[in-house]
Design a protein around this motif. Structure first.
Motif, PDB file in Angstrom:
ATOM      1  N   LEU A   1       0.821  -1.200   0.000  1.00 22.70           N
ATOM      2  CA  LEU A   1       0.000   0.000   0.000  1.00 22.70           C
ATOM      3  C   LEU A   1       0.859   1.256   0.000  1.00 22.70           C
ATOM      4  CD1 LEU A   1      -2.404  -1.099   2.884  1.00 22.70           C
ATOM      5  CD2 LEU A   1      -2.852  -1.317   0.428  1.00 22.70           C
ATOM      6  N   LEU A   2       0.424   2.238  -0.772  1.00 25.63           N
ATOM      7  CA  LEU A   2       1.033   3.556  -0.716  1.00 25.63           C
ATOM      8  C   LEU A   2       0.295   4.341   0.358  1.00 25.63           C
ATOM      9  CD1 LEU A   2       3.140   5.409  -2.060  1.00 25.63           C
ATOM     10  CD2 LEU A   2       1.315   6.219  -3.582  1.00 25.63           C
ATOM     11  N   GLU A   3       1.031   4.777   1.378  1.00 32.18           N
ATOM     12  CA  GLU A   3       0.424   5.479   2.503  1.00 32.18           C
ATOM     13  C   GLU A   3       1.161   6.791   2.761  1.00 32.18           C
ATOM     14  OE1 GLU A   3      -0.137   3.258   6.056  1.00 32.18           O
ATOM     15  OE2 GLU A   3      -0.736   1.408   5.037  1.00 32.18           O
ATOM     16  N   ASN A   4       0.545   7.653   3.554  1.00 31.59           N
ATOM     17  CA  ASN A   4       1.222   8.856   4.002  1.00 31.59           C
ATOM     18  C   ASN A   4       2.048   8.547   5.242  1.00 31.59           C
ATOM     19  OD1 ASN A   4      -0.446  10.278   2.060  1.00 31.59           O
ATOM     20  ND2 ASN A   4       0.029  12.120   3.242  1.00 31.59           N
ATOM     21  N   VAL A   5       3.181   9.199   5.360  1.00 29.88           N
ATOM     22  CA  VAL A   5       4.032   9.009   6.531  1.00 29.88           C
ATOM     23  C   VAL A   5       3.350   9.581   7.768  1.00 29.88           C
ATOM     24  CG1 VAL A   5       6.231   9.642   7.594  1.00 29.88           C
ATOM     25  CG2 VAL A   5       6.159   8.985   5.182  1.00 29.88           C
ATOM     26  N   ALA A   6       2.717  10.749   7.623  1.00 29.68           N
ATOM     27  CA  ALA A   6       2.041  11.395   8.744  1.00 29.68           C
ATOM     28  C   ALA A   6       0.700  10.728   9.026  1.00 29.68           C
ATOM     29  CB  ALA A   6       1.840  12.876   8.453  1.00 29.68           C
ATOM     30  N   VAL A   7       0.364  10.613  10.307  1.00 29.82           N
ATOM     31  CA  VAL A   7      -0.910  10.004  10.699  1.00 29.82           C
ATOM     32  C   VAL A   7      -2.081  10.844  10.210  1.00 29.82           C
ATOM     33  CG1 VAL A   7      -2.369   9.450  12.681  1.00 29.82           C
ATOM     34  CG2 VAL A   7       0.050   8.788  12.680  1.00 29.82           C
ATOM     35  N   ILE A   8      -1.968  12.179  10.358  1.00 31.55           N
ATOM     36  CA  ILE A   8      -2.994  13.093   9.862  1.00 31.55           C
ATOM     37  C   ILE A   8      -2.374  13.963   8.774  1.00 31.55           C
ATOM     38  CG2 ILE A   8      -4.567  14.981  10.447  1.00 31.55           C
ATOM     39  CD1 ILE A   8      -4.638  13.948  13.294  1.00 31.55           C
ATOM     40  N   SER A   9      -2.969  13.933   7.591  1.00 33.30           N
ATOM     41  CA  SER A   9      -2.474  14.750   6.495  1.00 33.30           C
ATOM     42  C   SER A   9      -3.635  15.108   5.581  1.00 33.30           C
ATOM     43  CB  SER A   9      -1.374  14.014   5.714  1.00 33.30           C
ATOM     44  OG  SER A   9      -1.829  12.740   5.285  1.00 33.30           O
ATOM     45  N   GLU A  10      -3.553  16.285   5.009  1.00 34.08           N
ATOM     46  CA  GLU A  10      -4.586  16.793   4.104  1.00 34.08           C
ATOM     47  C   GLU A  10      -5.981  16.726   4.740  1.00 34.08           C
ATOM     48  OE1 GLU A  10      -4.164  16.016  -0.082  1.00 34.08           O
ATOM     49  OE2 GLU A  10      -2.301  14.922   0.266  1.00 34.08           O
ATOM     50  N   GLY A  11      -6.017  16.956   6.065  1.00 36.41           N
ATOM     51  CA  GLY A  11      -7.288  17.030   6.767  1.00 36.41           C
ATOM     52  C   GLY A  11      -7.983  15.710   6.992  1.00 36.41           C
ATOM     53  N   THR A  12      -7.266  14.597   6.873  1.00 36.72           N
ATOM     54  CA  THR A  12      -7.906  13.292   7.057  1.00 36.72           C
ATOM     55  C   THR A  12      -6.947  12.308   7.712  1.00 36.72           C
ATOM     56  OG1 THR A  12      -8.975  11.422   5.912  1.00 36.72           O
ATOM     57  CG2 THR A  12      -7.228  12.576   4.731  1.00 36.72           C
ATOM     58  N   THR A  13      -7.525  11.306   8.385  1.00 40.97           N
ATOM     59  CA  THR A  13      -6.739  10.202   8.944  1.00 40.97           C
ATOM     60  C   THR A  13      -6.837   8.972   8.042  1.00 40.97           C
ATOM     61  OG1 THR A  13      -8.651   9.481  10.247  1.00 40.97           O
ATOM     62  CG2 THR A  13      -7.107  10.988  11.314  1.00 40.97           C
ATOM     63  N   GLY A  14      -7.430   9.128   6.867  1.00 40.16           N
ATOM     64  CA  GLY A  14      -7.707   7.987   5.998  1.00 40.16           C
ATOM     65  C   GLY A  14      -6.567   7.565   5.102  1.00 40.16           C
ATOM     66  N   LEU A  15      -5.387   8.162   5.272  1.00 37.06           N
ATOM     67  CA  LEU A  15      -4.265   7.848   4.381  1.00 37.06           C
ATOM     68  C   LEU A  15      -3.235   6.931   5.025  1.00 37.06           C
ATOM     69  CD1 LEU A  15      -3.858  11.394   2.801  1.00 37.06           C
ATOM     70  CD2 LEU A  15      -4.884   9.378   1.749  1.00 37.06           C
ATOM     71  N   VAL A  16      -3.617   6.305   6.138  1.00 42.55           N
ATOM     72  CA  VAL A  16      -2.756   5.323   6.810  1.00 42.55           C
ATOM     73  C   VAL A  16      -3.619   4.126   7.209  1.00 42.55           C
ATOM     74  CG1 VAL A  16      -1.134   7.051   7.686  1.00 42.55           C
ATOM     75  CG2 VAL A  16      -3.091   6.373   9.090  1.00 42.55           C
ATOM     76  N   THR A  17      -2.954   3.007   7.530  1.00 39.59           N
ATOM     77  CA  THR A  17      -3.656   1.804   7.981  1.00 39.59           C
ATOM     78  C   THR A  17      -3.734   1.801   9.503  1.00 39.59           C
ATOM     79  OG1 THR A  17      -2.939   0.512   6.066  1.00 39.59           O
ATOM     80  CG2 THR A  17      -3.612  -0.716   8.008  1.00 39.59           C
ATOM     81  N   TRP A  18      -4.940   1.513  10.043  1.00 38.89           N
ATOM     82  CA  TRP A  18      -5.164   1.512  11.482  1.00 38.89           C
ATOM     83  C   TRP A  18      -5.374   0.091  12.002  1.00 38.89           C
ATOM     84  CZ3 TRP A  18      -4.487   5.961  14.156  1.00 38.89           C
ATOM     85  CH2 TRP A  18      -4.466   7.155  13.417  1.00 38.89           C
ATOM     86  N   GLU A  19      -5.284  -0.061  13.336  1.00 39.75           N
ATOM     87  CA  GLU A  19      -5.333  -1.399  13.945  1.00 39.75           C
ATOM     88  C   GLU A  19      -6.609  -2.165  13.621  1.00 39.75           C
ATOM     89  OE1 GLU A  19      -4.514   1.341  15.639  1.00 39.75           O
ATOM     90  OE2 GLU A  19      -2.717   0.990  16.872  1.00 39.75           O
ATOM     91  N   ALA A  20      -7.753  -1.486  13.642  1.00 43.50           N
ATOM     92  CA  ALA A  20      -9.014  -2.187  13.402  1.00 43.50           C
ATOM     93  C   ALA A  20      -9.084  -2.750  11.984  1.00 43.50           C
ATOM     94  CB  ALA A  20     -10.205  -1.263  13.662  1.00 43.50           C
ATOM     95  N   ALA A  21      -8.458  -2.062  11.029  1.00 46.50           N
ATOM     96  CA  ALA A  21      -8.428  -2.571   9.654  1.00 46.50           C
ATOM     97  C   ALA A  21      -7.620  -3.870   9.583  1.00 46.50           C
ATOM     98  CB  ALA A  21      -7.827  -1.525   8.720  1.00 46.50           C
ATOM     99  N   LEU A  22      -6.526  -3.929  10.323  1.00 53.77           N
ATOM    100  CA  LEU A  22      -5.700  -5.136  10.367  1.00 53.77           C
ATOM    101  C   LEU A  22      -6.430  -6.270  11.069  1.00 53.77           C
ATOM    102  CD1 LEU A  22      -2.467  -3.170  11.191  1.00 53.77           C
ATOM    103  CD2 LEU A  22      -2.651  -4.713   9.244  1.00 53.77           C
ATOM    104  N   TYR A  23      -7.096  -5.950  12.177  1.00 54.15           N
ATOM    105  CA  TYR A  23      -7.855  -6.969  12.909  1.00 54.15           C
ATOM    106  C   TYR A  23      -8.977  -7.518  12.034  1.00 54.15           C
ATOM    107  CZ  TYR A  23     -10.698  -9.170  16.557  1.00 54.15           C
ATOM    108  OH  TYR A  23     -11.416 -10.069  17.301  1.00 54.15           O
ATOM    109  N   LEU A  24      -9.713  -6.642  11.356  1.00 51.22           N
ATOM    110  CA  LEU A  24     -10.822  -7.088  10.511  1.00 51.22           C
ATOM    111  C   LEU A  24     -10.306  -7.937   9.350  1.00 51.22           C
ATOM    112  CD1 LEU A  24     -13.806  -7.118   9.871  1.00 51.22           C
ATOM    113  CD2 LEU A  24     -13.555  -4.870   8.770  1.00 51.22           C
ATOM    114  N   ALA A  25      -9.143  -7.581   8.815  1.00 54.56           N
ATOM    115  CA  ALA A  25      -8.552  -8.391   7.746  1.00 54.56           C
ATOM    116  C   ALA A  25      -8.202  -9.787   8.265  1.00 54.56           C
ATOM    117  CB  ALA A  25      -7.309  -7.700   7.191  1.00 54.56           C
ATOM    118  N   GLU A  26      -7.654  -9.860   9.481  1.00 50.89           N
ATOM    119  CA  GLU A  26      -7.339 -11.164  10.079  1.00 50.89           C
ATOM    120  C   GLU A  26      -8.624 -11.969  10.315  1.00 50.89           C
ATOM    121  OE1 GLU A  26      -3.181 -10.243  12.506  1.00 50.89           O
ATOM    122  OE2 GLU A  26      -5.088  -9.927  13.531  1.00 50.89           O
ATOM    123  N   TRP A  27      -9.663 -11.287  10.774  1.00 55.92           N
ATOM    124  CA  TRP A  27     -10.943 -11.965  11.003  1.00 55.92           C
ATOM    125  C   TRP A  27     -11.485 -12.505   9.681  1.00 55.92           C
ATOM    126  CZ3 TRP A  27     -16.012 -11.759   9.502  1.00 55.92           C
ATOM    127  CH2 TRP A  27     -16.948 -12.423  10.309  1.00 55.92           C
TER     128      TRP A  27
END
Length: 337
Positions: free
Chosen positions: A135-161
């Protein structure tokens, strides 16, 4: 035992198991953590230190380099420059204390010293098959007014599920809300055989990055499953758009972090169930603020929706912080229960 206590117990068990792991297992762990840019403190440096002290040889570090900075995937989808620089510096510090200098280690560091950091980087997550979701992601957790440009823990957990429960997706039409950079959805597409998958978000920059990541992972272009990336605004999404998608399964991860959007999400879920009564809805959340998360559940109740917490062990496939409390719920109309 509470959710947080379960997570701590799981983490301690994992640390205990690491003590008896073989060198090839440790190398695989280093590779997974390196490409997902996991916290350096979580790497098994103790094993490396013991290996260097026991053998007085740079052989293990040489193999470690082949699995990280010298791996072909690093050439194609490299982690951030800063992360590679710090990782290599950590290796050099330990090598200097335990064995003779390794030229290729210093050559690898020379390639990133002085290189300008960019706001973008790649993160790669290895599937049980051995393939990687990159995945191409942003280095910063918050950038361009959104948190949607990085992968978060719940996304990883849901993928494992999803990897453990492929029947929820196999042969189905799946809609993902708030797809972000796409980790969960791409994992489902690559491993769970849906017939159709609709990624969605409302932020223009997120959608642009999402489309790029979908292409990056070889999805779309007439291949199976059928994949689209749609703009979906929770507050204005028309029923016609929902009927057109007609999802069998709806998923979302780490979308319940803002009290202002909780009501919009609850209303949208009700709209989805009105248009597709048999849809199975799964919402996965990292509980950072219990008050905000509790408020979301109250909004579900106000919309005539119930929820069931899905419990049970989930296999650890991806490296991430497992101390963070994560909850997966199934949402349904109360009148249908």
């Amino acid at each position: 035992m509470g959710k947080q206590e379960v997570n701590k117990h799981t983490w301690k068990m994992a640390l205990s198991e690491q003590k008896e792991r073989k060198p090839e297992d440790i190398l695989r762990d280093f590779r997974a953590s390196f490409f997902s840019m996991n916290r350096l403190a979580s790497f098994n440096w103790t094993f490396l230190d013991n290996e260097l002290q026991s053998n007085k040889s740079s052989e293990f570090i040489s193999e470690l380099l082949k699995q990280t900075c010298l791996h072909p995937l690093c050439g194609k989808f490299p982690p951030s420059v800063r992360f590679r620089r710090i990782f290599l510096s950590e290796l050099i510090k330990r090598e200097a204390a335990g064995c003779d200098p390794l030229d290729e280690l210093y050559d690898a560091l020379a390639q990133v010293v002085g290189v300008e950091e960019t706001p973008l980087c790649h993160k790669s997550y290895f599937l049980p098959s051995g393939d990687a979701v990159s995945l191409l992601e942003n280095v910063a957790v918050i950038s361009e007014g959104t948190t949607g440009l990085v992968t978060w823990e719940a996304a990883l957990y849901l993928a494992e599920w999803a990897l453990e429960n492929p029947q929820v997706f196999t042969g189905r039409s799946v809609l993902e809300l708030g797809s972000g950079v796409g980790l969960t959805g791409i994992t489902v597409c690559r491993s769970c055989s849906p017939v159709r998958f609709v990624f969605s978000d409302c932020h223009a920059t997120v959608l642009e990055k999402l489309r790029e990541n979908v292409r990056l992972n070889g999805l779309g272009g007439g291949k199976s499953p059928s994949v689209t990336v749609d703009q979906l605004d929770w507050t204005t999404a028309p029923e016609e758009q929902i009927r057109r998608i007609r999802p069998d399964t709806v998923i979302a991860a780490d979308v319940v972090y803002d009290p202002e959007v909780a009501g919009s999400l609850a209303d949208l879920l009700l709209k989805i169930l009105k248009c597709s009564a048999a849809a199975e809805i799964l919402i996965c959340s990292t509980i950072r603020n219990p008050e905000t998360y509790g408020g979301f559940k109250l909004r579900l109740e106000a919309a005539g929706l119930g929820h069931q917490v899905l419990t049970g062990p989930v296999g650890a496939v991806f490296p991430y912080n497992r101390l963070a409390p994560v909850e997966l719920i199934k949402v349904f109309r109360v009148q249908d229960a």
